[in-house]
Motif scaffolding. Structure first.
Motif, PDB file in Angstrom:
ATOM      1  N   VAL A 135       8.630  -5.258  28.091  1.00  0.00           N
ATOM      2  CA  VAL A 135       8.857  -5.953  26.831  1.00  0.00           C
ATOM      3  C   VAL A 135       7.527  -6.071  26.113  1.00  0.00           C
ATOM      4  N   LEU A 136       7.496  -5.644  24.864  1.00  0.00           N
ATOM      5  CA  LEU A 136       6.297  -5.728  24.038  1.00  0.00           C
ATOM      6  C   LEU A 136       6.579  -6.623  22.845  1.00  0.00           C
ATOM      7  N   GLU A 137       5.565  -7.361  22.420  1.00  0.00           N
ATOM      8  CA  GLU A 137       5.712  -8.271  21.287  1.00  0.00           C
ATOM      9  C   GLU A 137       4.630  -8.015  20.249  1.00  0.00           C
ATOM     10  N   CYS A 138       4.991  -8.331  19.014  1.00  0.00           N
ATOM     11  CA  CYS A 138       4.058  -8.233  17.896  1.00  0.00           C
ATOM     12  C   CYS A 138       4.321  -9.402  16.956  1.00  0.00           C
ATOM     13  N   LEU A 139       3.264 -10.050  16.512  1.00  0.00           N
ATOM     14  CA  LEU A 139       3.382 -11.067  15.471  1.00  0.00           C
ATOM     15  C   LEU A 139       2.750 -10.472  14.212  1.00  0.00           C
ATOM     16  N   LEU A 140       3.613 -10.100  13.274  1.00  0.00           N
ATOM     17  CA  LEU A 140       3.138  -9.511  12.017  1.00  0.00           C
ATOM     18  C   LEU A 140       2.745 -10.633  11.068  1.00  0.00           C
ATOM     19  N   PRO A 177       0.837  -1.200   0.000  1.00  0.00           N
ATOM     20  CA  PRO A 177       0.000   0.000   0.000  1.00  0.00           C
ATOM     21  C   PRO A 177       0.875   1.253   0.000  1.00  0.00           C
ATOM     22  N   LEU A 178       0.427   2.287  -0.706  1.00  0.00           N
ATOM     23  CA  LEU A 178       1.192   3.530  -0.805  1.00  0.00           C
ATOM     24  C   LEU A 178       0.816   4.428   0.369  1.00  0.00           C
ATOM     25  N   THR A 179       1.579   4.321   1.438  1.00  0.00           N
ATOM     26  CA  THR A 179       1.273   5.048   2.670  1.00  0.00           C
ATOM     27  C   THR A 179       1.877   6.450   2.700  1.00  0.00           C
ATOM     28  N   GLU A 180       2.598   6.822   1.663  1.00  0.00           N
ATOM     29  CA  GLU A 180       3.024   8.205   1.450  1.00  0.00           C
ATOM     30  C   GLU A 180       2.492   8.617   0.077  1.00  0.00           C
ATOM     31  N   PRO A 181       1.181   8.816  -0.027  1.00  0.00           N
ATOM     32  CA  PRO A 181       0.567   9.006  -1.356  1.00  0.00           C
ATOM     33  C   PRO A 181       1.061  10.235  -2.096  1.00  0.00           C
ATOM     34  N   GLU A 182       1.460  11.287  -1.345  1.00  0.00           N
ATOM     35  CA  GLU A 182       1.916  12.499  -2.020  1.00  0.00           C
ATOM     36  C   GLU A 182       3.189  12.264  -2.828  1.00  0.00           C
ATOM     37  N   ARG A 183       3.971  11.264  -2.463  1.00  0.00           N
ATOM     38  CA  ARG A 183       5.174  10.918  -3.221  1.00  0.00           C
ATOM     39  C   ARG A 183       5.051   9.573  -3.925  1.00  0.00           C
ATOM     40  N   GLY A 184       3.985   8.842  -3.618  1.00  0.00           N
ATOM     41  CA  GLY A 184       3.773   7.560  -4.266  1.00  0.00           C
ATOM     42  C   GLY A 184       4.656   6.450  -3.745  1.00  0.00           C
ATOM     43  N   HIS A 185       4.947   6.458  -2.421  1.00  0.00           N
ATOM     44  CA  HIS A 185       5.817   5.461  -1.824  1.00  0.00           C
ATOM     45  C   HIS A 185       5.115   4.735  -0.686  1.00  0.00           C
ATOM     46  N   ALA A 186       5.690   3.600  -0.282  1.00  0.00           N
ATOM     47  CA  ALA A 186       5.346   2.948   0.978  1.00  0.00           C
ATOM     48  C   ALA A 186       6.388   3.389   1.998  1.00  0.00           C
ATOM     49  N   ILE A 187       5.921   3.842   3.172  1.00  0.00           N
ATOM     50  CA  ILE A 187       6.856   4.443   4.116  1.00  0.00           C
ATOM     51  C   ILE A 187       6.740   3.819   5.513  1.00  0.00           C
ATOM     52  N   HIS A 188       7.886   3.584   6.130  1.00  0.00           N
ATOM     53  CA  HIS A 188       8.020   3.271   7.555  1.00  0.00           C
ATOM     54  C   HIS A 188       7.358   1.975   8.016  1.00  0.00           C
ATOM     55  N   GLY A 189       7.184   1.018   7.134  1.00  0.00           N
ATOM     56  CA  GLY A 189       6.815  -0.318   7.565  1.00  0.00           C
ATOM     57  C   GLY A 189       5.346  -0.545   7.869  1.00  0.00           C
ATOM     58  N   LEU A 190       5.086  -1.589   8.670  1.00  0.00           N
ATOM     59  CA  LEU A 190       3.726  -2.096   8.844  1.00  0.00           C
ATOM     60  C   LEU A 190       3.309  -2.265  10.298  1.00  0.00           C
ATOM     61  N   VAL A 191       4.166  -1.920  11.276  1.00  0.00           N
ATOM     62  CA  VAL A 191       3.822  -2.215  12.668  1.00  0.00           C
ATOM     63  C   VAL A 191       3.483  -0.982  13.491  1.00  0.00           C
ATOM     64  N   ARG A 192       3.626   0.207  12.963  1.00  0.00           N
ATOM     65  CA  ARG A 192       3.506   1.385  13.817  1.00  0.00           C
ATOM     66  C   ARG A 192       2.076   1.742  14.193  1.00  0.00           C
ATOM     67  N   TRP A 193       1.074   1.145  13.517  1.00  0.00           N
ATOM     68  CA  TRP A 193      -0.320   1.415  13.868  1.00  0.00           C
ATOM     69  C   TRP A 193      -1.038   0.178  14.393  1.00  0.00           C
ATOM     70  N   VAL A 194      -0.314  -0.910  14.634  1.00  0.00           N
ATOM     71  CA  VAL A 194      -0.956  -2.128  15.117  1.00  0.00           C
ATOM     72  C   VAL A 194      -0.809  -2.226  16.636  1.00  0.00           C
ATOM     73  N   THR A 195      -1.657  -3.043  17.241  1.00  0.00           N
ATOM     74  CA  THR A 195      -1.633  -3.238  18.682  1.00  0.00           C
ATOM     75  C   THR A 195      -0.582  -4.273  19.061  1.00  0.00           C
ATOM     76  N   TRP A 196       0.304  -3.894  19.984  1.00  0.00           N
ATOM     77  CA  TRP A 196       1.328  -4.795  20.501  1.00  0.00           C
ATOM     78  C   TRP A 196       0.866  -5.344  21.855  1.00  0.00           C
ATOM     79  N   ARG A 197       1.532  -6.395  22.303  1.00  0.00           N
ATOM     80  CA  ARG A 197       1.173  -7.063  23.550  1.00  0.00           C
ATOM     81  C   ARG A 197       2.312  -6.911  24.553  1.00  0.00           C
ATOM     82  N   VAL A 198       1.979  -6.467  25.767  1.00  0.00           N
ATOM     83  CA  VAL A 198       2.979  -6.381  26.836  1.00  0.00           C
ATOM     84  C   VAL A 198       3.156  -7.766  27.437  1.00  0.00           C
ATOM     85  N   VAL A 199       4.373  -8.304  27.374  1.00  0.00           N
ATOM     86  CA  VAL A 199       4.618  -9.658  27.865  1.00  0.00           C
ATOM     87  C   VAL A 199       5.464  -9.675  29.142  1.00  0.00           C
TER      88      VAL A 199
END
Length: 315
Positions: A117-122, A87-109
């Motif tokens: 310590v927080l974990e994420c399974l992408l 997905p083009l997450t920087e549409p003004e430049r037409g790029h995908a930027i900064h990955g896929l985990v910054r808006w997902v919910t992580w789990r405190v373990v």
């Protein structure tokens, strides 16, 4: 201490639960959303230009950038003979930027007063059909804040990977123009007008990007990837911002991070522009999924680790 927002008692903060860490006069807040670093202070002095609990993160402030940092041109890359479209997450430049985990919910373990310590399974998804397990430890000590990361390929095939982190450091000045910057980098990556490296590495010697000796930022506009970092006897590189009152904030990074972005924030909203300096440790260059420059390839079951952190002092 985790401060969850009680169900049924009003809106949920945009960054979710707030994980508060404390050690001596240091306090930091890590967020459930994205496992980002929302704030960090030492006594009355803010170490980061963060954001409030009721605000949505802007400008990548304190975010975790995985499985790639910075940009992938057009969001397209080829890996082991297969074309992928993100997905083009920087549409003004037409790029995908900064990955896929910054808006997902992580789990405190794991949680203690001074560490979490927080974990994420992408999970596999269009453009990145791989399974990636990530664990991040934030820990305060007398030395400051340390961030240790481990990433493991849980797929049945190889996967491409890169990591970055996006703190905006401050030394208490109204604008970073008043501060002095030191970056022990001998070279920088030339980019085109859309922020994509051209493939040319340039020496900082004689350029406006030479901060090997402490130099006031002044009106310099920086959004540049610096490389060939000088390191100490422990393999650590240090980027330091110092204020007129001698208060200093340093971002350190181990040898998993050969690249560092330095961004003066000129394109941010007026209220935040040039209020903090983004110092972004990165394991790879911008557009690394296409160029291969620093890109990691993890085999099934393989784990890689990295460490960086922030120290502050009044000199």
């Amino acid at each position: 201490m985790i401060k969850p927002y009680p169900a049924g008692r009003g809106p949920v903060p945009p960054s979710g639960d707030q994980i508060e860490l404390e050690w001596g006069d240091q306090k930091a807040v890590v967020t459930e959303v994205g496992a980002g670093l929302r704030s960090y202070a030492r006594g009355a002095q803010s170490v980061l230009d963060g954001y409030e609990v009721g605000d949505m993160c802007t400008g990548g402030r304190g975010q975790v950038l995985m499985p790639w940092p910075n940009r992938i041109a057009h969001g397209r890359f080829r890996f082991e003979g297969t074309e992928h479209q993100l997905p083009l997450t920087e549409p003004e430049r037409g790029h995908a930027i900064h990955g896929l985990v910054r808006w997902v919910t992580w789990r405190v373990v794991e949680q203690e007063r001074q560490r979490a310590v927080l974990e994420c399974l992408l999970r596999p998804q269009p453009g990145y059909p791989f399974t990636l397990e990530v664990a991040i430890e934030y820990q305060l000590s007398d030395a400051g804040l340390a961030v240790h990361t481990s990433v493991t390929n849980r797929s049945e095939s190889d996967l491409p990977f890169g990591a970055g982190f996006h703190p905006y450091i401050t030394v208490g000045t109204e604008r970073i123009d008043e501060a002095t910057l030191t970056v022990p980098a001998a070279s920088w990556l030339e980019t085109d007008d859309r922020g994509i490296p051209t493939g040319t590495k340039m020496p900082v010697d004689g350029s406006s990007y030479d901060f090997r000796a402490p130099r006031p930022i002044g009106t310099a506009v920086l959004d540049i990837c610096l490389i060939d970092l000088e390191r100490d006897e422990n393999g650590l590189a240090h980027v330091t911002l110092q204020g007129p009152d001698r208060y200093a904030t340093t971002v350190w990074m181990d040898d998993a991070f050969p690249y560092v972005m330095v961004f003066t924030g000129d394109t941010l909203a007026a209220a935040r522009a040039r209020r903090g300096l983004a110092v972004e440790p990165m394991t790879c260059a911008p557009d690394a999924f296409r160029s291969g420059d620093g890109r990691w390839i993890l085999a099934p079951g393989e784990t890689k680790r990295s460490a960086w952190g922030i120290a502050s002092s009044s000199r």
